[in-house]
Enzyme design. Structure first.
Site, PDB file in Angstrom:
ATOM      1  N   SER A  51      46.343  28.253  37.849  1.00  0.00           N
ATOM      2  CA  SER A  51      44.984  27.967  37.392  1.00  0.00           C
ATOM      3  C   SER A  51      44.966  27.959  35.877  1.00  0.00           C
ATOM      4  O   SER A  51      45.823  28.584  35.229  1.00  0.00           O
ATOM      5  CB  SER A  51      44.011  29.029  37.910  1.00  0.00           C
ATOM      6  OG  SER A  51      42.740  28.930  37.281  1.00  0.00           O
TER       7      SER A  51
ATOM      8  N   TYR B  70      41.850  37.650  38.727  1.00  0.00           N
ATOM      9  CA  TYR B  70      42.279  36.286  39.043  1.00  0.00           C
ATOM     10  C   TYR B  70      43.232  35.767  37.965  1.00  0.00           C
ATOM     11  O   TYR B  70      44.302  35.217  38.267  1.00  0.00           O
ATOM     12  CB  TYR B  70      41.035  35.405  39.152  1.00  0.00           C
ATOM     13  CG  TYR B  70      41.276  33.977  39.538  1.00  0.00           C
ATOM     14  CD1 TYR B  70      41.419  33.612  40.875  1.00  0.00           C
ATOM     15  CD2 TYR B  70      41.338  32.979  38.581  1.00  0.00           C
ATOM     16  CE1 TYR B  70      41.612  32.287  41.241  1.00  0.00           C
ATOM     17  CE2 TYR B  70      41.536  31.658  38.929  1.00  0.00           C
ATOM     18  CZ  TYR B  70      41.669  31.316  40.260  1.00  0.00           C
ATOM     19  OH  TYR B  70      41.861  29.997  40.613  1.00  0.00           O
TER      20      TYR B  70
END
Length: 329
Positions: free
Chosen positions: A148, A161
């Site tokens: 990501s 995350y």
């Protein structure tokens, strides 16, 4: 589709495995693979969710789609899954996508949330990679690891995350270098915000309504976010073409460039952005998006409704309509 985007011809079709394939980006990537003639196995933790996804894929593509209940945090379970897919269908392409999203200020999360993110995203990708590589060496196959933009720089209110995705990115780059001699390609994928309906399954802490508001708005706003089905097509193309790295969305590319050229300035600007985000008014328990609540301010409600409209429309097609065990990003 260009010749570079084709998989090897097999009598019954190439075998592909997508972890976290029951919803969101994983489901859209599975659709892309099915449309290209693959026999696709989608793996996740929720059996009911998997069956809904498989039915959707079969009806939409006519392809052979199989399901496997598997917790990627459990290496033995991943070993059994990969072996079964290899023996039954062959293993030409694997995408490790399983993930969780926790949206909260750091004061509202603890070590357990960081551990959960690392177990699911980093160790899930690691287990999948280590178990798949011996079989992929036999087929000179392809491995894609979904990172990501949040792994390329630390994103406020997404720290568990970001930490896990940063580890996934490092793993993908290292494996690409080491596996190249055996004919296996490893692609590191770093998407920015996508309209996957993930705000319905993400977990929110602190001021949950406010956190849900900004996240769902940003994830659905044009220019900031990308259509997830278009993203899935580009990701599958990149994995098939054996690209080493793919970064998706203009904001993600800009963030990567800024962080590479001026990391200190980028970090300071992130600090400014963090001050605009909700404070940790209630550390409490994390809540899933459907339970987080709407912003209380009427203007904030209008902004969320406008920004999130496209993301809300993706919910059903992405199989995100019912909250359940966290299996995919």
């Amino acid at each position: 589709m260009s010749n570079r985007s084709r998989l090897p011809r097999r009598a019954k079709g190439p075998g592909a495995l997508v972890t976290g394939g029951s919803r969101g980006l994983g489901l859209f990537m599975a659709r892309q693979l099915a449309e290209r003639g693959c026999i696709v196995t989608i793996a996740a933790r929720d059996a009911g969710e998997l069956e809904r996804a498989a039915t959707q894929l079969r009806e939409g593509t006519g392809a052979t789609v199989r399901t496997a209940v598997c917790d990627v945090r459990d290496r033995a379970a991943v070993r059994d899954l990969v072996r079964e897919v290899h023996q039954r269908d062959g293993l030409d392409l694997v995408i490790a996508n399983a993930g969780v999203i926790q949206v909260a200020p750091v004061e509202a999360v603890g070590a357990a949330e960081f551990g959960d993110a690392m177990d699911t995203m980093f160790y899930g990708a690691l287990h999948t990679s280590l178990e798949a590589l011996p079989y992929l060496k036999e087929t000179r196959g392809r491995l894609g690891l979904i990172g990501s933009v949040g792994g390329l720089l630390g994103v406020p209110h997404l720290l568990p995350y970001s930490c896990a995705k940063a580890a996934v990115g490092a793993l993908a780059e290292g494996l690409h270098a080491e596996a190249a001699a055996s004919g296996v390609s490893v692609t590191a994928v770093h998407p920015g915000l996508m309209r996957t309906g993930s705000h319905r399954q993400a977990e929110f802490g602190g001021d949950t309504a406010a956190e849900f508001g900004w996240f769902s708005t940003a994830a659905g706003t044009p220019l900031l976010s990308m259509d997830a089905e278009r993203a899935a097509r580009r990701i599958v193309d990149a994995v098939i073409q054996r690209r080493a790295r793919l970064v998706l969305t203009a904001p993600a590319k800009a963030a990567q460039l800024a962080h590479g050229v001026a990391p200190g300035l980028t970090t300071r600007l992130s600090g400014v952005a963090a001050r605009l985000l909700p404070s940790a008014s209630d550390p409490g328990t994390l809540r899933q998006g459907a339970e987080a609540g709407e912003p209380r301010n009427s203007i904030a409600k209008l902004v969320r409704a406008w920004g999130s409209a496209r993301n809300d429309r993706a919910v059903r097609r992405a199989n995100q309509q019912e909250p359940g065990p966290r299996t995919s990003s």
